[in-house]
Design an enzyme around this catalytic site. Sequence first.
Site, PDB file in Angstrom:
ATOM      1  N   SER A  48     -21.650 -10.695 -23.113  1.00 42.92           N
ATOM      2  CA  SER A  48     -22.838 -10.087 -23.700  1.00 42.92           C
ATOM      3  C   SER A  48     -23.207 -10.829 -24.974  1.00 42.92           C
ATOM      4  O   SER A  48     -22.347 -11.427 -25.613  1.00 42.92           O
ATOM      5  CB  SER A  48     -22.545  -8.624 -24.041  1.00 42.92           C
ATOM      6  OG  SER A  48     -23.605  -8.061 -24.782  1.00 42.92           O
ATOM      7  N   TYR A  57     -17.317  -2.231 -27.465  1.00 45.56           N
ATOM      8  CA  TYR A  57     -18.035  -3.027 -26.478  1.00 45.56           C
ATOM      9  C   TYR A  57     -18.112  -4.486 -26.937  1.00 45.56           C
ATOM     10  O   TYR A  57     -17.803  -5.406 -26.188  1.00 45.56           O
ATOM     11  CB  TYR A  57     -19.431  -2.455 -26.240  1.00 45.56           C
ATOM     12  CG  TYR A  57     -20.198  -3.200 -25.177  1.00 45.56           C
ATOM     13  CD1 TYR A  57     -19.827  -3.095 -23.843  1.00 45.56           C
ATOM     14  CD2 TYR A  57     -21.290  -4.004 -25.502  1.00 45.56           C
ATOM     15  CE1 TYR A  57     -20.516  -3.784 -22.851  1.00 45.56           C
ATOM     16  CE2 TYR A  57     -21.980  -4.673 -24.531  1.00 45.56           C
ATOM     17  CZ  TYR A  57     -21.600  -4.570 -23.211  1.00 45.56           C
ATOM     18  OH  TYR A  57     -22.282  -5.249 -22.233  1.00 45.56           O
TER      19      TYR A  57
END
Length: 177
Positions: free
Chosen positions: A52, A65
């Site tokens: 990401s 995350y």
Amino acid sequence: MIPSLLPSHFLNTPDEIQSLIHCNITSVVKMTQLILKHMEARRKGLVLNISSGVALFPWPLYSMYSASKAFVCTFSKALQAEYKEKGIIIQVLTPYAVSTPMTKNLNTSLITKTADEFVKESLNYVTFGDESCGCLVHEILASFLSLIPSWAIYSSWVKKLLLTHYTNYLKRNANIR
């Protein structure tokens, strides 16, 4: 897997830490182990790991995350260095916004791609090195964000912006109540 699409302080995130680690880290390691030995024997192969854009530097209010995706990024680039000479390409994709069920099907825009759009464009960059954002607009966004000093990104002003304006944006553009 993301504990919550809405930004939140670490101690306020849902208690799914072990699930996040298993999904975002352990599964990547185990799947890579399974397929890499066959690729090594054939002396060819391609591994595309999905990380990401939040892995490119620590993101406050998305700490678990961000950290789990940073692992995927570092792990993939280290493996590319190990296995490149054996004819295996290991690339990590570091996209920003992609409309998927995980992102509550965010409304698409210039920056937010559909999953199909993102996959189609990202396949054009497979041989472009060990890391790619996967699409041109995300590469431009990553370049722009890299120009912002870390003291600014980690400032209370930016955290407040994330907690208010970005939360409101997500509520308007995703299926979040």
